[in-house]
Write a protein that holds these residues in place. Structure first.
Motif, PDB file in Angstrom:
ATOM      1  N   ALA A   1     -27.085  -1.637 133.632  1.00  0.00           N
ATOM      2  CA  ALA A   1     -26.003  -1.693 132.658  1.00  0.00           C
ATOM      3  C   ALA A   1     -25.095  -2.962 132.665  1.00  0.00           C
ATOM      4  O   ALA A   1     -24.769  -3.500 131.503  1.00  0.00           O
ATOM      5  CB  ALA A   1     -25.277  -0.394 132.642  1.00  0.00           C
ATOM      6  N   ARG A   2     -24.811  -3.311 133.709  1.00  0.00           N
ATOM      7  CA  ARG A   2     -24.047  -4.753 133.785  1.00  0.00           C
ATOM      8  C   ARG A   2     -24.847  -5.856 133.314  1.00  0.00           C
ATOM      9  O   ARG A   2     -24.019  -6.521 132.556  1.00  0.00           O
ATOM     10  CB  ARG A   2     -23.520  -5.035 135.476  1.00  0.00           C
TER      11      ARG A   2
ATOM     12  N   ARG B   1     -25.643   1.238 127.428  1.00  0.00           N
ATOM     13  CA  ARG B   1     -25.383   2.859 127.247  1.00  0.00           C
ATOM     14  C   ARG B   1     -26.521   3.374 127.767  1.00  0.00           C
ATOM     15  O   ARG B   1     -26.568   4.441 128.362  1.00  0.00           O
ATOM     16  CB  ARG B   1     -24.929   2.824 125.613  1.00  0.00           C
ATOM     17  N   ALA B   2     -27.765   2.885 127.319  1.00  0.00           N
ATOM     18  CA  ALA B   2     -29.159   3.592 127.754  1.00  0.00           C
ATOM     19  C   ALA B   2     -29.001   3.809 129.282  1.00  0.00           C
ATOM     20  O   ALA B   2     -29.554   4.707 129.907  1.00  0.00           O
ATOM     21  CB  ALA B   2     -30.165   3.067 127.098  1.00  0.00           C
ATOM     22  N   ALA B   3     -28.852   2.595 130.001  1.00  0.00           N
ATOM     23  CA  ALA B   3     -28.787   2.363 131.182  1.00  0.00           C
ATOM     24  C   ALA B   3     -27.783   3.282 132.012  1.00  0.00           C
ATOM     25  O   ALA B   3     -28.045   4.202 133.164  1.00  0.00           O
ATOM     26  CB  ALA B   3     -28.791   1.077 131.706  1.00  0.00           C
ATOM     27  N   LEU B   4     -26.550   3.602 131.301  1.00  0.00           N
ATOM     28  CA  LEU B   4     -25.713   4.308 132.354  1.00  0.00           C
ATOM     29  C   LEU B   4     -26.017   5.830 131.931  1.00  0.00           C
ATOM     30  O   LEU B   4     -25.869   6.723 132.894  1.00  0.00           O
ATOM     31  CB  LEU B   4     -24.310   4.029 131.256  1.00  0.00           C
ATOM     32  N   GLN B   5     -26.871   6.120 130.902  1.00  0.00           N
ATOM     33  CA  GLN B   5     -27.099   7.649 130.778  1.00  0.00           C
ATOM     34  C   GLN B   5     -28.230   8.010 131.590  1.00  0.00           C
ATOM     35  O   GLN B   5     -28.148   8.878 132.235  1.00  0.00           O
ATOM     36  CB  GLN B   5     -27.805   7.710 129.048  1.00  0.00           C
ATOM     37  N   GLU B   6     -28.961   7.002 131.877  1.00  0.00           N
ATOM     38  CA  GLU B   6     -30.143   7.307 132.963  1.00  0.00           C
ATOM     39  C   GLU B   6     -29.486   7.675 134.351  1.00  0.00           C
ATOM     40  O   GLU B   6     -29.888   8.234 135.320  1.00  0.00           O
ATOM     41  CB  GLU B   6     -31.159   6.124 133.064  1.00  0.00           C
ATOM     42  N   LYS B   7     -28.360   6.510 134.351  1.00  0.00           N
ATOM     43  CA  LYS B   7     -27.584   6.707 135.891  1.00  0.00           C
ATOM     44  C   LYS B   7     -26.957   8.061 136.096  1.00  0.00           C
ATOM     45  O   LYS B   7     -27.072   8.456 136.929  1.00  0.00           O
ATOM     46  CB  LYS B   7     -26.662   5.590 135.956  1.00  0.00           C
TER      47      LYS B   7
END
Length: 226
Positions: free
Chosen positions: A75-76, A88-94
């Motif tokens: 996400a970074r 945003r998609a990466a943070l949702q996975e996190k």
């Protein structure tokens, strides 16, 4: 649950009360010790499985934590490249992984509590087992002492009985001696003849008288013949 319930019953049981109610205390305590030993083996086996499950959960936690950190790094990177949509998609996975992390941490906490409880119960059971073995040793020693005392008592009773019989025999011998002394005092003394002796005397007198008359008769006849 059966193992833990049975173990708790044994831990909370009053061994002395159980022994007081038992017809054979030594047999009862052997059964108690056997039950404790069997339960201890089962509980240790269960503890080993819980520990193994905890290790598996701990490794899984490390893996998903690393995965969550990886999605945060992605996400970074996406933000640095101006791709907010990817960030945003990466943070949702996190966040999805963090829910799994929370579930695993809850599982680990429950496992730790379970292990702590098992350790406490095993320690209590081990102490009860030590007490039961000490009680078994004490009962064995008491049993041997009682058996020894009973043996001594029986021996004493036999000796007392033998002594009583010896005294009785001694008294009998003393009476025999006294009677013999009394009988010896009558030896050599004239004793009135009994009925049979008197009758025999009469018969003997009759024979003597007959012989005397015969002799007189014979002597009386001779002068006349001359």
């Amino acid at each position: 649950m059966g193992i833990f319930s049975r173990m708790t019953d044994i831990i909370n049981s009053n061994i002395n009360a159980l022994l007081d109610q038992a017809e054979d205390p030594q047999k009862m305590i052997r059964l108690i010790i056997q039950e404790m030993e069997d339960t201890l083996v089962e509980v240790r086996s269960s503890s080993a499985r819980v520990l193994a499950d905890r290790k598996t959960a701990a490794r899984k936690l490390e893996r998903v934590q690393a995965e969550a950190e990886s999605w945060e790094n992605k996400a970074r990177l996406a933000i640095s490249k101006g791709r907010e949509d990817l960030a945003r998609a990466a943070l949702q996975e996190k966040y999805a992984i963090e829910d799994e992390i929370a579930a695993i941490e809850t599982e680990l906490k429950a496992a730790d509590d379970h292990i702590t409880q098992l350790n406490d119960e095993i320690a209590q059971l081990q102490q009860k087992l030590t007490d039961a073995r000490a009680k078994q040793k004490a009962l064995t020693m008491r049993s041997r002492t009682v058996e020894s005392r009973i043996k001594v008592k029986r021996q004493m009773h036999r000796e007392q009985l033998d002594e009583a019989f010896n005294r009785f025999e001694h008294f009998e011998r003393r009476m025999d001696n006294l009677e013999s002394q009394l009988e010896s005092m009558d030896l050599g003394r004239d004793v009135s003849p009994d009925l049979a002796a008197e009758i025999d005397s009469l018969e003997e007198d009759e024979r003597v008288n007959g012989e005397l008359e015969r002799l007189k008769s014979e002597l009386g006849q001779r002068p006349n013949q001359e």
